[in-house]
Motif scaffolding. Structure first.
Motif, PDB file in Angstrom:
ATOM      1  N   PHE A  27       0.801  -1.219   0.000  1.00 25.78           N
ATOM      2  CA  PHE A  27       0.000   0.000   0.000  1.00 25.78           C
ATOM      3  C   PHE A  27       0.840   1.277   0.000  1.00 25.78           C
ATOM      4  N   THR A  28       2.133   1.172   0.236  1.00 28.40           N
ATOM      5  CA  THR A  28       2.992   2.366   0.139  1.00 28.40           C
ATOM      6  C   THR A  28       3.118   2.823  -1.309  1.00 28.40           C
ATOM      7  N   THR A  29       2.718   1.965  -2.252  1.00 29.53           N
ATOM      8  CA  THR A  29       2.792   2.317  -3.674  1.00 29.53           C
ATOM      9  C   THR A  29       1.464   2.847  -4.215  1.00 29.53           C
ATOM     10  N   VAL A  30       0.434   2.920  -3.369  1.00 26.76           N
ATOM     11  CA  VAL A  30      -0.893   3.372  -3.803  1.00 26.76           C
ATOM     12  C   VAL A  30      -0.862   4.869  -4.091  1.00 26.76           C
ATOM     13  N   THR A  31      -1.338   5.244  -5.275  1.00 31.69           N
ATOM     14  CA  THR A  31      -1.457   6.665  -5.608  1.00 31.69           C
ATOM     15  C   THR A  31      -2.901   7.139  -5.479  1.00 31.69           C
ATOM     16  N   THR A  32      -3.865   6.249  -5.722  1.00 35.16           N
ATOM     17  CA  THR A  32      -5.273   6.567  -5.478  1.00 35.16           C
ATOM     18  C   THR A  32      -6.000   5.310  -5.010  1.00 35.16           C
ATOM     19  N   ALA A  33      -6.987   5.522  -4.168  1.00 33.94           N
ATOM     20  CA  ALA A  33      -7.850   4.441  -3.696  1.00 33.94           C
ATOM     21  C   ALA A  33      -9.266   4.974  -3.708  1.00 33.94           C
ATOM     22  N   GLU A  34     -10.138   4.301  -4.441  1.00 27.04           N
ATOM     23  CA  GLU A  34     -11.517   4.778  -4.498  1.00 27.04           C
ATOM     24  C   GLU A  34     -12.483   3.626  -4.297  1.00 27.04           C
ATOM     25  N   ARG A  35     -13.540   3.933  -3.577  1.00 29.67           N
ATOM     26  CA  ARG A  35     -14.630   2.964  -3.410  1.00 29.67           C
ATOM     27  C   ARG A  35     -15.583   3.141  -4.571  1.00 29.67           C
ATOM     28  N   ILE A  36     -15.799   2.108  -5.335  1.00 27.14           N
ATOM     29  CA  ILE A  36     -16.764   2.137  -6.422  1.00 27.14           C
ATOM     30  C   ILE A  36     -18.162   2.008  -5.812  1.00 27.14           C
ATOM     31  N   ASP A  37     -18.301   1.052  -4.915  1.00 28.45           N
ATOM     32  CA  ASP A  37     -19.512   0.892  -4.105  1.00 28.45           C
ATOM     33  C   ASP A  37     -19.112   0.081  -2.874  1.00 28.45           C
ATOM     34  N   ALA A  38     -20.065  -0.395  -2.102  1.00 28.31           N
ATOM     35  CA  ALA A  38     -19.751  -1.072  -0.844  1.00 28.31           C
ATOM     36  C   ALA A  38     -18.959  -2.362  -1.026  1.00 28.31           C
ATOM     37  N   THR A  39     -19.040  -2.962  -2.215  1.00 21.03           N
ATOM     38  CA  THR A  39     -18.387  -4.252  -2.422  1.00 21.03           C
ATOM     39  C   THR A  39     -17.274  -4.225  -3.461  1.00 21.03           C
ATOM     40  N   HIS A  40     -16.919  -3.040  -3.937  1.00 18.43           N
ATOM     41  CA  HIS A  40     -15.918  -2.929  -5.007  1.00 18.43           C
ATOM     42  C   HIS A  40     -15.069  -1.682  -4.771  1.00 18.43           C
ATOM     43  N   ALA A  41     -13.772  -1.880  -4.820  1.00 23.65           N
ATOM     44  CA  ALA A  41     -12.830  -0.761  -4.692  1.00 23.65           C
ATOM     45  C   ALA A  41     -11.773  -0.885  -5.774  1.00 23.65           C
ATOM     46  N   ARG A  42     -11.158   0.239  -6.098  1.00 26.08           N
ATOM     47  CA  ARG A  42     -10.116   0.272  -7.124  1.00 26.08           C
ATOM     48  C   ARG A  42      -8.923   1.049  -6.583  1.00 26.08           C
ATOM     49  N   LEU A  43      -7.765   0.424  -6.677  1.00 25.52           N
ATOM     50  CA  LEU A  43      -6.513   1.048  -6.249  1.00 25.52           C
ATOM     51  C   LEU A  43      -5.613   1.231  -7.455  1.00 25.52           C
ATOM     52  N   ARG A  44      -4.962   2.360  -7.529  1.00 28.75           N
ATOM     53  CA  ARG A  44      -3.917   2.570  -8.531  1.00 28.75           C
ATOM     54  C   ARG A  44      -2.601   2.595  -7.766  1.00 28.75           C
ATOM     55  N   LEU A  45      -1.682   1.762  -8.218  1.00 31.32           N
ATOM     56  CA  LEU A  45      -0.369   1.653  -7.589  1.00 31.32           C
ATOM     57  C   LEU A  45       0.690   1.995  -8.622  1.00 31.32           C
ATOM     58  N   THR A  46       1.744   2.636  -8.182  1.00 27.39           N
ATOM     59  CA  THR A  46       2.856   2.961  -9.073  1.00 27.39           C
ATOM     60  C   THR A  46       4.143   2.605  -8.354  1.00 27.39           C
ATOM     61  N   GLY A  47       5.005   1.893  -9.069  1.00 26.60           N
ATOM     62  CA  GLY A  47       6.261   1.489  -8.446  1.00 26.60           C
ATOM     63  C   GLY A  47       7.236   0.949  -9.459  1.00 26.60           C
ATOM     64  N   PRO A  48       8.302   0.360  -8.963  1.00 26.69           N
ATOM     65  CA  PRO A  48       9.361  -0.131  -9.842  1.00 26.69           C
ATOM     66  C   PRO A  48       8.895  -1.309 -10.687  1.00 26.69           C
ATOM     67  N   ALA A  49       9.654  -1.579 -11.738  1.00 31.96           N
ATOM     68  CA  ALA A  49       9.386  -2.748 -12.573  1.00 31.96           C
ATOM     69  C   ALA A  49       9.263  -3.968 -11.676  1.00 31.96           C
ATOM     70  N   GLY A  50       8.312  -4.818 -11.971  1.00 25.65           N
ATOM     71  CA  GLY A  50       8.069  -6.000 -11.143  1.00 25.65           C
ATOM     72  C   GLY A  50       6.915  -5.815 -10.170  1.00 25.65           C
ATOM     73  N   LEU A  51       6.387  -4.601 -10.076  1.00 29.34           N
ATOM     74  CA  LEU A  51       5.283  -4.336  -9.147  1.00 29.34           C
ATOM     75  C   LEU A  51       4.071  -5.203  -9.472  1.00 29.34           C
ATOM     76  N   ALA A  52       3.725  -5.320 -10.737  1.00 23.18           N
ATOM     77  CA  ALA A  52       2.547  -6.111 -11.115  1.00 23.18           C
ATOM     78  C   ALA A  52       2.710  -7.566 -10.688  1.00 23.18           C
ATOM     79  N   ASP A  53       3.899  -8.113 -10.850  1.00 23.42           N
ATOM     80  CA  ASP A  53       4.140  -9.496 -10.423  1.00 23.42           C
ATOM     81  C   ASP A  53       3.975  -9.616  -8.916  1.00 23.42           C
ATOM     82  N   ARG A  54       4.451  -8.641  -8.196  1.00 17.82           N
ATOM     83  CA  ARG A  54       4.325  -8.629  -6.733  1.00 17.82           C
ATOM     84  C   ARG A  54       2.855  -8.581  -6.320  1.00 17.82           C
ATOM     85  N   VAL A  55       2.072  -7.731  -6.987  1.00 22.61           N
ATOM     86  CA  VAL A  55       0.645  -7.621  -6.694  1.00 22.61           C
ATOM     87  C   VAL A  55      -0.059  -8.932  -7.009  1.00 22.61           C
ATOM     88  N   ARG A  56       0.246  -9.510  -8.151  1.00 22.87           N
ATOM     89  CA  ARG A  56      -0.384 -10.783  -8.535  1.00 22.87           C
ATOM     90  C   ARG A  56      -0.049 -11.895  -7.543  1.00 22.87           C
TER      91      ARG A  56
END
Length: 106
Positions: A27-56
Motif C-alpha cells: 500500500f505504500t505504492t498506492v497513488t489513489t484508492a476509491e470505493r466504487i460501491d460497498a463491495t468494489h474498490a479500485r486502487l492505482r499503484l505505481t512502483g518499480p518494474a516488477g510491481l505487477a508481479d508482486r501484486v499478482r
C-alpha cells in the motif's frame, strides 16, 4: 481504521500479521484508492518494474485463504516503473472487510 481478520480466513493465525504487513508494504505504492460501491474498490499503484508481479503474487496467496476476495490486476509496464490498477471485490457480507482494507491503503 483497524483491521480484524474475518473468521472465513483460513490463513494460520500466526501468519496473519505477516500477511497484513505485506499488504501495508504494498500500500505504500498506492497513488489513489476509491470505493466504487460497498463491495468494489479500485486502487492505482505505481512502483518499480516488477510491481505487477508482486501484486499478482500477493493477491493470489490472499485468495487461497480468503476465497471471498476477487482481485483483478491490470498493469502498464515500462522500463523503470509500472502502473497497476487493482480492483478488489467482495460479496456484500464482507463489505466491512473491504472497507477496512481500503482504509489501510488510504
Amino acid at each position: 481504521m483497524s483491521f480484524t481478520v474475518p473468521e472465513a480466513c483460513t490463513l494460520p493465525t500466526v501468519e496473519q500479521p505477516l500477511r497484513l504487513a505485506e499488504f501495508d508494504e504494498l500500500f505504500t505504492t498506492v497513488t489513489t484508492a476509491e470505493r466504487i460501491d460497498a463491495t468494489h474498490a479500485r486502487l492505482r499503484l505505481t512502483g518499480p518494474a516488477g510491481l505487477a508481479d508482486r501484486v499478482r503474487d500477493l493477491t493470489a496467496r490472499e485468495t487461497e485463504c480468503c476465497s471471498f476476495f476477487t482481485f483483478t490486476v491490470s498493469a502498464t509496464p515500462s522500463a523503470d516503473e509500472e502502473s497497476v490498477l487493482l480492483d478488489v471485490e467482495v460479496p456484500p457480507a464482507y463489505a466491512n472487510v473491504l472497507a477496512a482494507l481500503i482504509g489501510r491503503a488510504g
